[in-house]
Design a protein around this motif. Sequence first.
Motif, PDB file in Angstrom:
ATOM      1  N   GLN A  81       0.850  -1.191   0.000  1.00 23.72           N
ATOM      2  CA  GLN A  81       0.000   0.000   0.000  1.00 23.72           C
ATOM      3  C   GLN A  81       0.891   1.250   0.000  1.00 23.72           C
ATOM      4  O   GLN A  81       0.777   2.130   0.847  1.00 23.72           O
ATOM      5  CB  GLN A  81      -0.943   0.003   1.210  1.00 23.72           C
ATOM      6  CG  GLN A  81      -1.875  -1.201   1.253  1.00 23.72           C
ATOM      7  CD  GLN A  81      -2.799  -1.174   2.450  1.00 23.72           C
ATOM      8  OE1 GLN A  81      -3.191  -0.123   2.933  1.00 23.72           O
ATOM      9  NE2 GLN A  81      -3.157  -2.372   2.926  1.00 23.72           N
TER      10      GLN A  81
ATOM     11  N   PHE B 114       3.261  -1.618   4.318  1.00 24.24           N
ATOM     12  CA  PHE B 114       2.245  -2.598   4.700  1.00 24.24           C
ATOM     13  C   PHE B 114       2.430  -3.905   3.928  1.00 24.24           C
ATOM     14  O   PHE B 114       1.476  -4.474   3.375  1.00 24.24           O
ATOM     15  CB  PHE B 114       0.835  -2.037   4.470  1.00 24.24           C
ATOM     16  CG  PHE B 114       0.508  -0.851   5.340  1.00 24.24           C
ATOM     17  CD1 PHE B 114       0.151  -1.025   6.672  1.00 24.24           C
ATOM     18  CD2 PHE B 114       0.572   0.429   4.819  1.00 24.24           C
ATOM     19  CE1 PHE B 114      -0.151   0.069   7.470  1.00 24.24           C
ATOM     20  CE2 PHE B 114       0.276   1.526   5.602  1.00 24.24           C
ATOM     21  CZ  PHE B 114      -0.093   1.354   6.941  1.00 24.24           C
TER      22      PHE B 114
ATOM     23  N   TYR C  61       4.494  -5.802   8.940  1.00 26.20           N
ATOM     24  CA  TYR C  61       3.302  -5.143   8.433  1.00 26.20           C
ATOM     25  C   TYR C  61       2.881  -3.985   9.339  1.00 26.20           C
ATOM     26  O   TYR C  61       2.453  -2.935   8.860  1.00 26.20           O
ATOM     27  CB  TYR C  61       2.173  -6.178   8.319  1.00 26.20           C
ATOM     28  CG  TYR C  61       0.896  -5.623   7.747  1.00 26.20           C
ATOM     29  CD1 TYR C  61       0.683  -5.592   6.373  1.00 26.20           C
ATOM     30  CD2 TYR C  61      -0.111  -5.136   8.580  1.00 26.20           C
ATOM     31  CE1 TYR C  61      -0.490  -5.079   5.841  1.00 26.20           C
ATOM     32  CE2 TYR C  61      -1.282  -4.617   8.057  1.00 26.20           C
ATOM     33  CZ  TYR C  61      -1.473  -4.590   6.694  1.00 26.20           C
ATOM     34  OH  TYR C  61      -2.630  -4.076   6.167  1.00 26.20           O
ATOM     35  N   ASN C  62       2.987  -4.144  10.645  1.00 27.31           N
ATOM     36  CA  ASN C  62       2.536  -3.121  11.590  1.00 27.31           C
ATOM     37  C   ASN C  62       3.556  -1.998  11.777  1.00 27.31           C
ATOM     38  O   ASN C  62       3.227  -0.966  12.368  1.00 27.31           O
ATOM     39  CB  ASN C  62       2.247  -3.767  12.952  1.00 27.31           C
ATOM     40  CG  ASN C  62       1.103  -4.770  12.879  1.00 27.31           C
ATOM     41  OD1 ASN C  62      -0.038  -4.412  12.588  1.00 27.31           O
ATOM     42  ND2 ASN C  62       1.408  -6.033  13.122  1.00 27.31           N
TER      43      ASN C  62
ATOM     44  N   THR D 202       4.808  -0.048   9.499  1.00 31.57           N
ATOM     45  CA  THR D 202       4.517   1.112   8.671  1.00 31.57           C
ATOM     46  C   THR D 202       3.581   2.081   9.370  1.00 31.57           C
ATOM     47  O   THR D 202       3.789   3.301   9.340  1.00 31.57           O
ATOM     48  CB  THR D 202       3.886   0.668   7.340  1.00 31.57           C
ATOM     49  OG1 THR D 202       4.741  -0.275   6.689  1.00 31.57           O
ATOM     50  CG2 THR D 202       3.665   1.864   6.432  1.00 31.57           C
ATOM     51  N   SER D 203       2.536   1.579  10.018  1.00 31.40           N
ATOM     52  CA  SER D 203       1.602   2.458  10.714  1.00 31.40           C
ATOM     53  C   SER D 203       2.278   3.188  11.860  1.00 31.40           C
ATOM     54  O   SER D 203       1.997   4.364  12.121  1.00 31.40           O
ATOM     55  CB  SER D 203       0.401   1.649  11.218  1.00 31.40           C
ATOM     56  OG  SER D 203       0.822   0.635  12.118  1.00 31.40           O
TER      57      SER D 203
ATOM     58  N   ILE E 243      -0.272   5.074   0.380  1.00 33.78           N
ATOM     59  CA  ILE E 243      -0.517   5.784   1.652  1.00 33.78           C
ATOM     60  C   ILE E 243       0.698   6.613   2.055  1.00 33.78           C
ATOM     61  O   ILE E 243       0.582   7.833   2.258  1.00 33.78           O
ATOM     62  CB  ILE E 243      -0.925   4.785   2.750  1.00 33.78           C
ATOM     63  CG1 ILE E 243      -2.249   4.110   2.365  1.00 33.78           C
ATOM     64  CG2 ILE E 243      -1.043   5.489   4.100  1.00 33.78           C
ATOM     65  CD1 ILE E 243      -2.711   3.060   3.358  1.00 33.78           C
TER      66      ILE E 243
ATOM     67  N   SER F 186      -0.871   1.313  17.859  1.00 32.80           N
ATOM     68  CA  SER F 186      -0.097   0.502  16.916  1.00 32.80           C
ATOM     69  C   SER F 186       1.028  -0.251  17.619  1.00 32.80           C
ATOM     70  O   SER F 186       1.323  -1.409  17.270  1.00 32.80           O
ATOM     71  CB  SER F 186       0.478   1.395  15.819  1.00 32.80           C
ATOM     72  OG  SER F 186      -0.545   2.046  15.098  1.00 32.80           O
TER      73      SER F 186
ATOM     74  N   ILE G 102      -2.737   7.106  18.274  1.00 30.53           N
ATOM     75  CA  ILE G 102      -2.749   6.032  17.272  1.00 30.53           C
ATOM     76  C   ILE G 102      -1.423   5.271  17.290  1.00 30.53           C
ATOM     77  O   ILE G 102      -1.395   4.040  17.126  1.00 30.53           O
ATOM     78  CB  ILE G 102      -3.034   6.620  15.876  1.00 30.53           C
ATOM     79  CG1 ILE G 102      -4.406   7.280  15.853  1.00 30.53           C
ATOM     80  CG2 ILE G 102      -2.954   5.535  14.811  1.00 30.53           C
ATOM     81  CD1 ILE G 102      -4.723   7.983  14.545  1.00 30.53           C
ATOM     82  N   ARG G 103      -0.352   5.988  17.503  1.00 31.38           N
ATOM     83  CA  ARG G 103       0.956   5.312  17.578  1.00 31.38           C
ATOM     84  C   ARG G 103       1.001   4.361  18.769  1.00 31.38           C
ATOM     85  O   ARG G 103       1.535   3.244  18.654  1.00 31.38           O
ATOM     86  CB  ARG G 103       2.065   6.345  17.694  1.00 31.38           C
ATOM     87  CG  ARG G 103       3.445   5.723  17.860  1.00 31.38           C
ATOM     88  CD  ARG G 103       4.547   6.761  17.869  1.00 31.38           C
ATOM     89  NE  ARG G 103       5.835   6.147  18.173  1.00 31.38           N
ATOM     90  CZ  ARG G 103       6.364   6.083  19.380  1.00 31.38           C
ATOM     91  NH1 ARG G 103       5.724   6.620  20.406  1.00 31.38           N
ATOM     92  NH2 ARG G 103       7.522   5.495  19.574  1.00 31.38           N
TER      93      ARG G 103
ATOM     94  N   LEU H 115       4.388   6.035  10.293  1.00 29.90           N
ATOM     95  CA  LEU H 115       3.572   7.136   9.780  1.00 29.90           C
ATOM     96  C   LEU H 115       2.991   7.975  10.908  1.00 29.90           C
ATOM     97  O   LEU H 115       2.934   9.210  10.811  1.00 29.90           O
ATOM     98  CB  LEU H 115       2.443   6.576   8.904  1.00 29.90           C
ATOM     99  CG  LEU H 115       2.863   5.966   7.562  1.00 29.90           C
ATOM    100  CD1 LEU H 115       1.654   5.401   6.830  1.00 29.90           C
ATOM    101  CD2 LEU H 115       3.570   7.000   6.687  1.00 29.90           C
ATOM    102  N   CYS H 116       2.557   7.328  11.981  1.00 29.90           N
ATOM    103  CA  CYS H 116       2.040   8.080  13.138  1.00 29.90           C
ATOM    104  C   CYS H 116       3.139   8.906  13.785  1.00 29.90           C
ATOM    105  O   CYS H 116       2.909  10.059  14.206  1.00 29.90           O
ATOM    106  CB  CYS H 116       1.431   7.114  14.156  1.00 29.90           C
ATOM    107  SG  CYS H 116      -0.100   6.339  13.606  1.00 29.90           S
TER     108      CYS H 116
END
Length: 438
Positions: free
Chosen positions: A38, A102, A272-273, A275-276, A41, A260, A256-257, A279-280
């Motif tokens: 992804q 992701f 996979y996790n 990336t989030s 994003i 995550s 959010i971080r 970004l946060c």
Amino acid sequence: MAAELSSLTPAQLEALLNGPALPPPHNVIPNFDHPDNQNIIPGVVVPICLVLASIAFLLRSYARIFCVKKIELPDVLMVLAFGCYLADIYLGYRLKAKPGAFVHQWDVRVKDMPDILFPMWLSNIFYIIAVLTIKAAILLEWVRIFVPYGVRNRFFWLCHAVLGMNTIFYIVVLFVMIFPCIPVEKAWNPMYAGGYCTINTQAVNIASAVLNLASDIFILILPQRIIWGLKMSAKTKRGVSVIFAIGIVCCIAATIRLASEIHFTKSTDELYNTTSIMLCALAEMTCMFLVFGVPSVAKIISDSHLPSRFVSSLRSLKGRFPHRSSSRDSGTGAQSWPGSSIIMEKSQANTSHSYYHNLESGNGPVFQTTTTIDSTAQPISSESMERLRENTGSVESGKILRTTQVVTHEDYGGGGYEREGASMDGYDRQHPWARDRI
């Protein structure tokens, strides 16, 4: 892992290194060459964050260098934080290129994991340094703005207490992130032969996220009582509201971080996790730069006199068009003479009255007007005069002052007749000589 690898045959070792880094789910075939991702994003989020943070950084730098002409400790901390911010963005782009955003861990070979984990390890370090320095800069700026020089009030000590706790906490976290294993390489290369890891980095990440969110909230609410207690204009309050909104977005990103990070510890698909989380963290840092740099806009506008220059430009543009009025369109019979704008600009549209007289001389009729301004305006006299006819007997009687409204006095063979508000057009029809001269 290293002990297990040493017991494998070369064929088994090569098969393991070329295999997936995580066993795939049932009926899922790993895709090493073109894994699903992804990238759209981070392709959108990262440039937006970079542009916003860069604008805030440049605004603050311009205000301090060219307006205030003074560099202080918060500005130095901001430069250090921005350097770490750029490094973190570079590492994010590196992960976006390989393996991708992701991407599931079973779509990555075991032998490729060290090259992926190393940028992630560096990213955590640069994040901690950036957050440490930009938060310190914000707190020191709060003290500079809201505490008079030499005063040691409660707000002063609260800011320094938060600054001290943040500094100690982030330095400890930074040390743990750099040296979780001995040797250090084992932190991003689990296949390294020898060495050991004594620190649970996942627990440290969760603790870091919790305390980071708490400090974000405290920094946000710390100056609110002082700010909203000040007597400010509506425009200033709107600006403060924007900064407050940015701080809220920063707290949301930190929340959010944290979520995550918790999900990261419970999931085996760590790649996979990641990336989030990154970004946060990037969004959180961007909001901090905005909180620190956006207030410099007011200083830049104030020192550059942009509003006054804009108004002056409008006035200059308006001055290029002459002001004309017709006596036929006015009930008072007022007419604008050439050059009358001089009087109008000086009197600021105050009412003026003029008296026009018919003077007799040996060489023929000579006409003269004198101008007076009402009591609400300053006395104004125009040096712009026009000679109607040379008068050898009196120089002054051969001049006419340019006015905007006249009151005429007409004499016919000794009889006096006065008409107020008469226009020059009407007077000219009765005096062809004066009409031809004018």
